[in-house]
Motif scaffolding. Structure first.
Motif, PDB file in Angstrom:
ATOM      1  N   SER A  27     -46.000 -20.385 -28.374  1.00 59.95           N
ATOM      2  CA  SER A  27     -44.812 -20.393 -27.516  1.00 59.95           C
ATOM      3  C   SER A  27     -45.175 -20.413 -26.032  1.00 59.95           C
ATOM      4  O   SER A  27     -44.298 -20.580 -25.180  1.00 59.95           O
ATOM      5  N   GLY A  28     -46.463 -20.200 -25.709  1.00 62.15           N
ATOM      6  CA  GLY A  28     -46.888 -20.196 -24.321  1.00 62.15           C
ATOM      7  C   GLY A  28     -46.442 -18.964 -23.553  1.00 62.15           C
ATOM      8  O   GLY A  28     -46.281 -19.012 -22.337  1.00 62.15           O
ATOM      9  N   GLN A  29     -46.259 -17.840 -24.253  1.00 59.90           N
ATOM     10  CA  GLN A  29     -45.804 -16.610 -23.622  1.00 59.90           C
ATOM     11  C   GLN A  29     -46.825 -15.488 -23.805  1.00 59.90           C
ATOM     12  O   GLN A  29     -47.626 -15.518 -24.734  1.00 59.90           O
ATOM     13  N   CYS A  30     -46.739 -14.500 -22.931  1.00 59.80           N
ATOM     14  CA  CYS A  30     -47.510 -13.288 -23.133  1.00 59.80           C
ATOM     15  C   CYS A  30     -46.708 -12.102 -22.621  1.00 59.80           C
ATOM     16  O   CYS A  30     -45.775 -12.254 -21.822  1.00 59.80           O
ATOM     17  N   TRP A  79     -58.147  -4.743 -19.133  1.00 58.39           N
ATOM     18  CA  TRP A  79     -57.097  -5.156 -20.065  1.00 58.39           C
ATOM     19  C   TRP A  79     -57.717  -5.728 -21.328  1.00 58.39           C
ATOM     20  O   TRP A  79     -58.705  -6.448 -21.269  1.00 58.39           O
ATOM     21  N   ASP A  80     -57.111  -5.433 -22.462  1.00 57.08           N
ATOM     22  CA  ASP A  80     -57.510  -6.045 -23.725  1.00 57.08           C
ATOM     23  C   ASP A  80     -56.531  -7.182 -23.996  1.00 57.08           C
ATOM     24  O   ASP A  80     -55.348  -7.088 -23.646  1.00 57.08           O
ATOM     25  N   VAL A  81     -57.000  -8.248 -24.582  1.00 53.60           N
ATOM     26  CA  VAL A  81     -56.157  -9.403 -24.895  1.00 53.60           C
ATOM     27  C   VAL A  81     -56.157  -9.589 -26.403  1.00 53.60           C
ATOM     28  O   VAL A  81     -57.216  -9.693 -27.019  1.00 53.60           O
ATOM     29  N   VAL A  82     -54.956  -9.598 -26.990  1.00 53.52           N
ATOM     30  CA  VAL A  82     -54.822  -9.778 -28.431  1.00 53.52           C
ATOM     31  C   VAL A  82     -53.751 -10.818 -28.706  1.00 53.52           C
ATOM     32  O   VAL A  82     -52.878 -11.076 -27.872  1.00 53.52           O
ATOM     33  N   ALA A  83     -53.819 -11.412 -29.888  1.00 48.70           N
ATOM     34  CA  ALA A  83     -52.797 -12.369 -30.306  1.00 48.70           C
ATOM     35  C   ALA A  83     -51.594 -11.617 -30.857  1.00 48.70           C
ATOM     36  O   ALA A  83     -51.743 -10.559 -31.491  1.00 48.70           O
ATOM     37  N   LEU A  84     -50.418 -12.162 -30.598  1.00 48.43           N
ATOM     38  CA  LEU A  84     -49.207 -11.610 -31.177  1.00 48.43           C
ATOM     39  C   LEU A  84     -49.317 -11.713 -32.691  1.00 48.43           C
ATOM     40  O   LEU A  84     -49.573 -12.797 -33.211  1.00 48.43           O
ATOM     41  N   PRO A  85     -49.170 -10.599 -33.407  1.00 46.66           N
ATOM     42  CA  PRO A  85     -49.258 -10.666 -34.868  1.00 46.66           C
ATOM     43  C   PRO A  85     -48.214 -11.614 -35.439  1.00 46.66           C
ATOM     44  O   PRO A  85     -47.066 -11.648 -34.965  1.00 46.66           O
ATOM     45  N   VAL A 130     -42.316 -11.924 -33.821  1.00 42.18           N
ATOM     46  CA  VAL A 130     -41.200 -12.521 -33.103  1.00 42.18           C
ATOM     47  C   VAL A 130     -40.710 -13.723 -33.897  1.00 42.18           C
ATOM     48  O   VAL A 130     -41.465 -14.644 -34.163  1.00 42.18           O
ATOM     49  N   ALA A 131     -39.452 -13.695 -34.290  1.00 37.21           N
ATOM     50  CA  ALA A 131     -38.878 -14.819 -35.029  1.00 37.21           C
ATOM     51  C   ALA A 131     -38.815 -16.040 -34.120  1.00 37.21           C
ATOM     52  O   ALA A 131     -38.658 -15.925 -32.913  1.00 37.21           O
ATOM     53  N   ASP A 132     -38.951 -17.240 -34.696  1.00 33.31           N
ATOM     54  CA  ASP A 132     -38.951 -18.469 -33.904  1.00 33.31           C
ATOM     55  C   ASP A 132     -37.747 -18.562 -32.980  1.00 33.31           C
ATOM     56  O   ASP A 132     -37.851 -19.029 -31.866  1.00 33.31           O
ATOM     57  N   GLY A 133     -36.593 -18.122 -33.425  1.00 30.62           N
ATOM     58  CA  GLY A 133     -35.388 -18.186 -32.600  1.00 30.62           C
ATOM     59  C   GLY A 133     -35.426 -17.235 -31.414  1.00 30.62           C
ATOM     60  O   GLY A 133     -34.662 -17.388 -30.471  1.00 30.62           O
ATOM     61  N   ASP A 134     -36.327 -16.238 -31.438  1.00 31.26           N
ATOM     62  CA  ASP A 134     -36.409 -15.251 -30.364  1.00 31.26           C
ATOM     63  C   ASP A 134     -37.431 -15.630 -29.302  1.00 31.26           C
ATOM     64  O   ASP A 134     -37.605 -14.925 -28.336  1.00 31.26           O
ATOM     65  N   ARG A 135     -38.133 -16.728 -29.491  1.00 31.14           N
ATOM     66  CA  ARG A 135     -39.207 -17.106 -28.549  1.00 31.14           C
ATOM     67  C   ARG A 135     -38.655 -17.826 -27.355  1.00 31.14           C
ATOM     68  O   ARG A 135     -37.729 -18.489 -27.337  1.00 31.14           O
TER      69      ARG A 135
END
Length: 81
Positions: free
Chosen positions: A31-34, A66-72, A76-81
């Motif tokens: 989604s290109g978000q963090c 800072w630690d960087v991790v991937a969103l599990p 987040v449901a696709d409609g919420d991105r």
């Protein structure tokens, strides 16, 4: 290493472990978000949502703050991105 519960944002209610002393950057590459979670008072508190900048994310991952991790998956449901 610090461990705590996330408050707010897409990780709300999840317990996570971070190697960074300042907090956690949770990245969602598709989604290109963090989302930034600041470490304070024994927990991770949602700080802000940003457009994912891969250069800054890599810099953060290589640093000690800072630690960087991937969103599990499924958080987040696709409609919420």
């Amino acid at each position: 290493m610090i461990e705590g519960v996330c408050h707010g944002g897409p990780m709300h209610g999840l317990t996570v472990v971070s190697r960074g002393q300042c907090g956690l950057l949770v990245a969602d590459k598709p989604s290109g978000q963090c989302w930034l979670y600041a470490w304070r008072d024994g927990a991770f508190h949602f700080h802000e949502r940003r457009v994912l900048d891969m250069v800054r994310a890599v810099d953060a991952a290589m640093g000690e703050d800072w630690d960087v991790v991937a969103l599990p998956g499924g958080v987040v449901a696709d409609g919420d991105r």
